[in-house]
Design a protein around this motif. Structure first.
Motif, PDB file in Angstrom:
ATOM      1  N   ALA A 226       0.826  -1.204   0.000  1.00  0.00           N
ATOM      2  CA  ALA A 226       0.000   0.000   0.000  1.00  0.00           C
ATOM      3  C   ALA A 226       0.865   1.260   0.000  1.00  0.00           C
ATOM      4  N   ILE A 227       1.985   1.214   0.715  1.00  0.00           N
ATOM      5  CA  ILE A 227       2.906   2.353   0.716  1.00  0.00           C
ATOM      6  C   ILE A 227       3.447   2.597  -0.692  1.00  0.00           C
ATOM      7  N   LEU A 228       3.818   1.529  -1.385  1.00  0.00           N
ATOM      8  CA  LEU A 228       4.335   1.656  -2.743  1.00  0.00           C
ATOM      9  C   LEU A 228       3.288   2.278  -3.662  1.00  0.00           C
ATOM     10  N   PHE A 229       2.020   1.942  -3.459  1.00  0.00           N
ATOM     11  CA  PHE A 229       0.947   2.450  -4.304  1.00  0.00           C
ATOM     12  C   PHE A 229       0.237   3.651  -3.660  1.00  0.00           C
ATOM     13  N   ALA A 230       0.941   4.381  -2.823  1.00  0.00           N
ATOM     14  CA  ALA A 230       0.334   5.541  -2.161  1.00  0.00           C
ATOM     15  C   ALA A 230      -0.189   6.550  -3.173  1.00  0.00           C
ATOM     16  N   GLY A 231       0.562   6.757  -4.264  1.00  0.00           N
ATOM     17  CA  GLY A 231       0.136   7.707  -5.291  1.00  0.00           C
ATOM     18  C   GLY A 231      -1.166   7.293  -5.948  1.00  0.00           C
ATOM     19  N   PRO A 232      -1.249   6.086  -6.520  1.00  0.00           N
ATOM     20  CA  PRO A 232      -2.513   5.655  -7.111  1.00  0.00           C
ATOM     21  C   PRO A 232      -3.670   5.595  -6.119  1.00  0.00           C
ATOM     22  N   LEU A 233      -3.390   5.185  -4.876  1.00  0.00           N
ATOM     23  CA  LEU A 233      -4.456   5.186  -3.873  1.00  0.00           C
ATOM     24  C   LEU A 233      -4.966   6.600  -3.629  1.00  0.00           C
ATOM     25  N   PHE A 234      -4.060   7.558  -3.637  1.00  0.00           N
ATOM     26  CA  PHE A 234      -4.448   8.962  -3.478  1.00  0.00           C
ATOM     27  C   PHE A 234      -5.302   9.410  -4.663  1.00  0.00           C
ATOM     28  N   GLU A 235      -4.872   9.033  -5.863  1.00  0.00           N
ATOM     29  CA  GLU A 235      -5.613   9.462  -7.049  1.00  0.00           C
ATOM     30  C   GLU A 235      -7.001   8.834  -7.103  1.00  0.00           C
ATOM     31  N   TYR A 236      -7.062   7.498  -6.969  1.00  0.00           N
ATOM     32  CA  TYR A 236      -8.345   6.810  -7.088  1.00  0.00           C
ATOM     33  C   TYR A 236      -9.244   7.072  -5.882  1.00  0.00           C
ATOM     34  N   GLY A 237      -8.629   7.146  -4.703  1.00  0.00           N
ATOM     35  CA  GLY A 237      -9.430   7.280  -3.490  1.00  0.00           C
ATOM     36  C   GLY A 237      -9.828   8.700  -3.156  1.00  0.00           C
ATOM     37  N   ILE A 238      -8.893   9.657  -3.303  1.00  0.00           N
ATOM     38  CA  ILE A 238      -9.153  11.042  -2.910  1.00  0.00           C
ATOM     39  C   ILE A 238      -9.561  11.894  -4.099  1.00  0.00           C
TER      40      ILE A 238
ATOM     41  N   ARG B 135      -9.183  18.925 -12.901  1.00  0.00           N
ATOM     42  CA  ARG B 135      -8.821  19.192 -11.520  1.00  0.00           C
ATOM     43  C   ARG B 135      -7.749  20.267 -11.496  1.00  0.00           C
ATOM     44  N   GLY B 136      -7.683  20.981 -10.393  1.00  0.00           N
ATOM     45  CA  GLY B 136      -6.659  22.000 -10.249  1.00  0.00           C
ATOM     46  C   GLY B 136      -5.273  21.392 -10.261  1.00  0.00           C
ATOM     47  N   ILE B 137      -4.279  22.184 -10.648  1.00  0.00           N
ATOM     48  CA  ILE B 137      -2.915  21.693 -10.741  1.00  0.00           C
ATOM     49  C   ILE B 137      -2.380  21.229  -9.393  1.00  0.00           C
ATOM     50  N   ALA B 138      -2.942  21.755  -8.304  1.00  0.00           N
ATOM     51  CA  ALA B 138      -2.487  21.378  -6.963  1.00  0.00           C
ATOM     52  C   ALA B 138      -2.704  19.893  -6.707  1.00  0.00           C
ATOM     53  N   TRP B 139      -3.798  19.343  -7.271  1.00  0.00           N
ATOM     54  CA  TRP B 139      -4.052  17.911  -7.109  1.00  0.00           C
ATOM     55  C   TRP B 139      -2.953  17.091  -7.768  1.00  0.00           C
ATOM     56  N   THR B 140      -2.516  17.529  -8.931  1.00  0.00           N
ATOM     57  CA  THR B 140      -1.465  16.818  -9.651  1.00  0.00           C
ATOM     58  C   THR B 140      -0.139  16.900  -8.905  1.00  0.00           C
ATOM     59  N   VAL B 141       0.193  18.087  -8.405  1.00  0.00           N
ATOM     60  CA  VAL B 141       1.420  18.256  -7.634  1.00  0.00           C
ATOM     61  C   VAL B 141       1.385  17.356  -6.401  1.00  0.00           C
ATOM     62  N   ALA B 142       0.228  17.343  -5.728  1.00  0.00           N
ATOM     63  CA  ALA B 142       0.096  16.505  -4.527  1.00  0.00           C
ATOM     64  C   ALA B 142       0.263  15.035  -4.880  1.00  0.00           C
ATOM     65  N   TYR B 143      -0.290  14.632  -6.021  1.00  0.00           N
ATOM     66  CA  TYR B 143      -0.186  13.234  -6.432  1.00  0.00           C
ATOM     67  C   TYR B 143       1.267  12.818  -6.589  1.00  0.00           C
ATOM     68  N   TYR B 144       2.062  13.611  -7.312  1.00  0.00           N
ATOM     69  CA  TYR B 144       3.450  13.223  -7.566  1.00  0.00           C
ATOM     70  C   TYR B 144       4.299  13.283  -6.300  1.00  0.00           C
ATOM     71  N   ILE B 145       3.942  14.172  -5.387  1.00  0.00           N
ATOM     72  CA  ILE B 145       4.638  14.194  -4.094  1.00  0.00           C
ATOM     73  C   ILE B 145       4.348  12.903  -3.331  1.00  0.00           C
ATOM     74  N   VAL B 146       3.070  12.509  -3.312  1.00  0.00           N
ATOM     75  CA  VAL B 146       2.688  11.271  -2.627  1.00  0.00           C
ATOM     76  C   VAL B 146       3.310  10.062  -3.320  1.00  0.00           C
ATOM     77  N   LEU B 147       3.373  10.085  -4.650  1.00  0.00           N
ATOM     78  CA  LEU B 147       3.958   8.981  -5.407  1.00  0.00           C
ATOM     79  C   LEU B 147       5.426   8.783  -5.030  1.00  0.00           C
ATOM     80  N   VAL B 148       6.181   9.880  -4.992  1.00  0.00           N
ATOM     81  CA  VAL B 148       7.600   9.810  -4.642  1.00  0.00           C
ATOM     82  C   VAL B 148       7.760   9.403  -3.179  1.00  0.00           C
ATOM     83  N   ALA B 149       6.926   9.969  -2.313  1.00  0.00           N
ATOM     84  CA  ALA B 149       7.001   9.628  -0.895  1.00  0.00           C
ATOM     85  C   ALA B 149       6.722   8.139  -0.693  1.00  0.00           C
ATOM     86  N   GLY B 150       5.784   7.594  -1.468  1.00  0.00           N
ATOM     87  CA  GLY B 150       5.482   6.172  -1.369  1.00  0.00           C
ATOM     88  C   GLY B 150       6.659   5.318  -1.798  1.00  0.00           C
TER      89      GLY B 150
END
Length: 320
Positions: free
Chosen positions: A108-120, A284-299
Motif C-alpha cells: 500500500a505504501i508503494l501504491f500511495a500515489g494511485p491510492l491517493f488518485e483513485y481514493g481522494i 482538476r486544479g494543478i495542486a491535485w497533480t502536484v500533490a499526487y506526484y509528491i505522494v507517489l515519490v514519498a510512497g
C-alpha cells in the motif's frame, strides 16, 4: 530468525533439476491454452471472451493441481521431506496474519500515489469502505480471472512450487529472487501471439515492444514476490499482493490527475479494476497533480525504507 526453515546440509536436488521442473511447470500451465479451440484465441475469439475465460479457468485449475501433486510427491519421495516441512516450504502453513498485514501495508505504501488518485481525487474511498462493486467484479468472468484464479494459480506455480525446489538445490537467496521470476515473465510472452491474432493490423514492432514491456513489469513484480516469499514463507501474502497489484494497475508517471487515464497493467485489453463502470474524469486544479506526484515519490521512498522491516518474519525460508 530462530524459526527459519533449515534446508538439508546436502542439496536434495541438483540445480539443473530445479531448472527443469521450473520449465516443466511453466509448460504445464501455458500449453493447455492452445490444445483446445475453446481455450485457443483466434481472430474471432479473444482471451477475454467469457467462454474462453471459463475454459482456461478449468485448464489452469487442472494444471495447478497436477503441478502441486507432482511437487509434493518429488519433495516427499526424492527429497525425503515430511509433509509438515513440505507445507512450510510451500507457504501453506503456518499462516501469519500479522506478517500478511505488514507485507500488504508495504504494498500500500508503494501504491500511495494511485491510492491517493483513485481514493481522494476521484472520490473512490467511499466505494471502498462500502465494498461497492466487489460482488459484481468477482462474479464476472474477467474479474474472477484477474483477482482470484490468476493470483492464486500463478503464485502457487511460480512461488510456492518453483522457489522450494531452488531452495533445496542450494541456490542463494539472491539467485532465487532474481532468477525464478524470469520463468514467470517468460510465461507471459505467449501473449504476443494472442495479441497478433486479435490485432492483426498492429505493426509487429509495436506488438513486440508491448510484450517486452509486459515481460518487464511481470518480472519486476516477480522479484518482489520472490523476495517477500523467502522473507515470510507465506503464500497468502503473495496472492493478496498479486490481486492488489492487478486491481491498482501501473501507477501514473505522467500527466495531470483527473484528466486522462493511466496506463493499465496486467492482462492485455483488460480493465483490471473491472468495476462495470468506466471512471469519469474531470478537470482538476494543478495542486491535485502536484500533490499526487509528491505522494507517489514519498510512497517509493517509504517502500525502500520499510522493505526489510515490514517483511521481517520468524517464518522466513532463507535469510536475505
Amino acid at each position: 530468525m530462530a524459526n527459519m526453515w533449515s534446508a538439508p546440509k546436502a542439496p536434495a536436488f541438483a540445480p539443473t533439476t530445479a531448472a527443469l521442473f521450473s520449465v516443466l511447470f511453466t509448460f504445464i500451465y501455458v500449453v493447455p491454452f492452445y490444445l483446445s479451440s475453446a481455450t485457443r484465441p483466434s481472430p474471432q475469439l479473444t482471451r477475454d471472451a467469457p467462454s474462453c475465460i471459463r475454459a482456461r479457468v478449468r485448464a489452469v485449475t487442472l494444471s495447478s493441481i497436477l503441478s502441486l501433486v507432482l511437487t509434493t510427491y518429488v519433495l516427499h519421495q526424492h527429497g525425503g521431506l515430511p509433509l509438515q516441512d513440505i507445507a512450510s516450504l510451500l507457504g501453506f502453513w503456518p499462516i501469519s496474519l500479522v506478517d500478511t498485514a505488514k507485507s500488504m501495508s508495504l504494498v500500500a505504501i508503494l501504491f500511495a500515489g494511485p491510492l491517493f488518485e483513485y481514493g481522494i481525487v476521484e472520490n473512490g474511498w467511499t466505494d471502498w469502505i462500502r465494498g461497492r462493486g466487489i460482488y459484481q467484479v468477482l462474479t464476472s468472468w474477467m474479474g474472477y480471472r484477474n483477482f482470484v484464479v490468476g493470483p492464486v494459480s500463478e503464485e502457487l506455480i511460480w512461488r510456492a512450487l518453483i522457489i522450494p525446489l531452488h531452495v533445496l538445490a542450494k541456490f542463494s537467496a539472491k539467485q532465487i529472487v532474481f532468477l525464478t521470476p524470469l520463468y514467470f515473465g517468460i510465461a507471459h510472452v505467449h501473449h504476443l501471439y494472442e495479441f497478433q491474432l486479435t490485432h492483426a493490423r498492429t505493426p509487429l514492432l509495436m506488438a513486440v515492444l508491448r510484450t517486452v514491456f509486459q515481460f518487464t513489469y511481470t518480472s519486476l513484480f516477480g522479484f518482489f514476490a520472490a523476495f517477500v516469499y523467502l522473507r515470510t514463507g507465506n503464500l497468502l501474502t503473495i496472492i493478496l499482493a498479486h490481486a492488489f497489484c492487478n486491481w491498482m494497475g501501473l501507477p501514473r508517471f505522467y500527466g495531470r490527475v483527473g484528466v486522462e487515464a493511466g496506463v493499465p497493467i496486467g492482462p492485455p485489453d483488460a480493465d483490471k479494476r473491472d468495476d462495470g463502470d468506466s471512471p469519469q474524469y474531470e478537470s482538476r486544479g494543478i495542486a491535485w497533480t502536484v500533490a499526487y506526484y509528491i505522494v507517489l515519490v514519498a510512497g517509493a521512498v517509504g517502500f525502500y525504507w520499510q522493505l526489510f522491516p515490514l517483511t521481517e518474519s520468524s517464518h522466513a525460508l532463507l535469510s536475505l
